[in-house]
Motif scaffolding. Structure first.
Motif, mmCIF file in Angstrom:
data_model
loop_
_atom_site.group_PDB
_atom_site.id
_atom_site.type_symbol
_atom_site.label_atom_id
_atom_site.label_comp_id
_atom_site.label_asym_id
_atom_site.label_seq_id
_atom_site.Cartn_x
_atom_site.Cartn_y
_atom_site.Cartn_z
ATOM 1 N N ASP A 105 0.808 -1.222 0.000
ATOM 2 C CA ASP A 105 0.000 0.000 0.000
ATOM 3 C C ASP A 105 0.843 1.275 0.000
ATOM 4 O OD1 ASP A 105 -2.263 -1.544 0.033
ATOM 5 O OD2 ASP A 105 -2.619 -1.325 2.199
ATOM 6 N N GLN A 106 2.120 1.157 0.328
ATOM 7 C CA GLN A 106 3.017 2.311 0.377
ATOM 8 C C GLN A 106 3.763 2.545 -0.934
ATOM 9 O OE1 GLN A 106 2.976 4.303 3.132
ATOM 10 N NE2 GLN A 106 1.342 2.895 3.698
ATOM 11 N N ARG A 107 3.474 1.723 -1.949
ATOM 12 C CA ARG A 107 4.202 1.829 -3.223
ATOM 13 C C ARG A 107 3.836 3.116 -3.950
ATOM 14 N NH1 ARG A 107 4.031 -3.055 -7.356
ATOM 15 N NH2 ARG A 107 1.893 -2.895 -6.659
ATOM 16 N N GLN A 108 4.862 3.749 -4.522
ATOM 17 C CA GLN A 108 4.683 4.944 -5.347
ATOM 18 C C GLN A 108 5.451 4.749 -6.642
ATOM 19 O OE1 GLN A 108 5.755 8.519 -3.266
ATOM 20 N NE2 GLN A 108 4.106 8.294 -1.783
ATOM 21 N N ALA A 131 0.460 7.281 -6.430
ATOM 22 C CA ALA A 131 0.469 6.472 -5.206
ATOM 23 C C ALA A 131 -0.781 5.601 -5.190
ATOM 24 C CB ALA A 131 0.497 7.364 -3.975
ATOM 25 N N ARG A 132 -0.676 4.474 -4.504
ATOM 26 C CA ARG A 132 -1.794 3.556 -4.355
ATOM 27 C C ARG A 132 -2.862 4.198 -3.489
ATOM 28 N NH1 ARG A 132 -3.313 -0.553 -7.326
ATOM 29 N NH2 ARG A 132 -1.883 -2.275 -7.377
ATOM 30 N N SER A 133 -4.092 4.083 -3.922
ATOM 31 C CA SER A 133 -5.239 4.514 -3.137
ATOM 32 C C SER A 133 -6.267 3.395 -3.256
ATOM 33 C CB SER A 133 -5.801 5.829 -3.674
ATOM 34 O OG SER A 133 -6.936 6.218 -2.933
ATOM 35 N N SER A 135 -7.504 0.180 -4.497
ATOM 36 C CA SER A 135 -7.170 -0.667 -5.647
ATOM 37 C C SER A 135 -6.799 0.153 -6.884
ATOM 38 C CB SER A 135 -8.345 -1.597 -5.966
ATOM 39 O OG SER A 135 -9.477 -0.821 -6.329
ATOM 40 N N GLN A 136 -6.689 1.472 -6.737
ATOM 41 C CA GLN A 136 -6.386 2.324 -7.884
ATOM 42 C C GLN A 136 -5.149 3.171 -7.611
ATOM 43 O OE1 GLN A 136 -9.707 4.670 -9.049
ATOM 44 N NE2 GLN A 136 -11.108 2.950 -9.186
ATOM 45 N N TRP A 137 -4.625 3.751 -8.690
ATOM 46 C CA TRP A 137 -3.512 4.689 -8.581
ATOM 47 C C TRP A 137 -4.065 6.103 -8.616
ATOM 48 C CZ3 TRP A 137 1.290 3.284 -7.407
ATOM 49 C CH2 TRP A 137 1.635 1.946 -7.585
ATOM 50 N N GLU A 138 -3.455 6.974 -7.809
ATOM 51 C CA GLU A 138 -3.889 8.356 -7.726
ATOM 52 C C GLU A 138 -2.695 9.278 -7.984
ATOM 53 O OE1 GLU A 138 -5.154 10.847 -3.908
ATOM 54 O OE2 GLU A 138 -6.572 9.229 -4.388
#
Length: 187
Positions: A105-108, A131-133, A135-138
């Motif tokens: 969850d901390q992956r960017q 960044a992960r938000s 199940s999606q990328w934000e």
């Protein structure tokens, strides 16, 4: 004044320790030096990946290097990571590989997009950080700048003209940084 941040900037601290020896060295980012200009008080001034090419495009590189020199005590170091894109300008790539940090969850993910000038002397740079938000990328940050392609010879000449001595280029293998590092000593 700031101290280097972890990860890539940690290499700046490692290089400084290798040259200056162990100790509590006073560090500042070149941007902080340009804002404050503390004369002769610093052990190390450092510049991250895209700062020197951006300053060159803005015609501020010579003044920035002179300010860095004035901020350093005698024997202090200037350390800069500088992308060597002069060999790539012929090919004009549109982006380097994405940079991934963190896990789960901390992956960017950081993505760069390059838009080259017709003459290959400069390029627009857009940096997008995702960044992960759930199940999606934000998209959490987007920055656009313009940079000049600068050669190693230009970096050396600029540092020498600013009054630095013992200008040296460290390869990524020598320094552990993904880009070449330029190290110069304030006499």
């Amino acid at each position: 004044m700031t101290t280097p941040r972890p990860a890539g900037d940690r290499v700046f601290a490692d290089v400084a320790t290798a040259v200056l020896g162990p100790g509590d060295h006073r560090f500042a980012d070149l941007l902080d030096v340009l804002a404050q200009m503390p004369a002769g008080q610093l052990d190390v001034v450092h510049a991250n990946d895209d700062l020197l090419p951006r300053l060159a495009h803005e015609n501020g590189l010579d003044a920035a290097l002179a300010a860095a020199r004035l901020a350093l005590r005698p024997g202090g170091l200037f350390i800069a990571a500088v992308p060597e894109l002069d060999k790539l300008r012929r090919l004009r790539p549109t982006a380097p590989p994405p940079r991934v940090s963190g896990r789960g969850d901390q992956r960017q993910v950081t993505v760069q997009l390059w838009d080259w000038a017709e003459d290959g002397q400069s390029y627009g740079l857009e940096v997008l950080q995702l960044a992960r938000s759930g199940s999606q990328w934000e998209l959490i940050r987007a920055v656009s700048t313009r940079h000049q392609v600068i050669t190693g010879a230009q970096v050396t000449a600029g540092l020498t003209a600013a009054g630095f001595a013992a200008v040296q280029r460290l390869t990524p293998k020598e320094s552990g940084h993904p880009l070449p590092l330029w190290v110069a000593v304030a006499p």
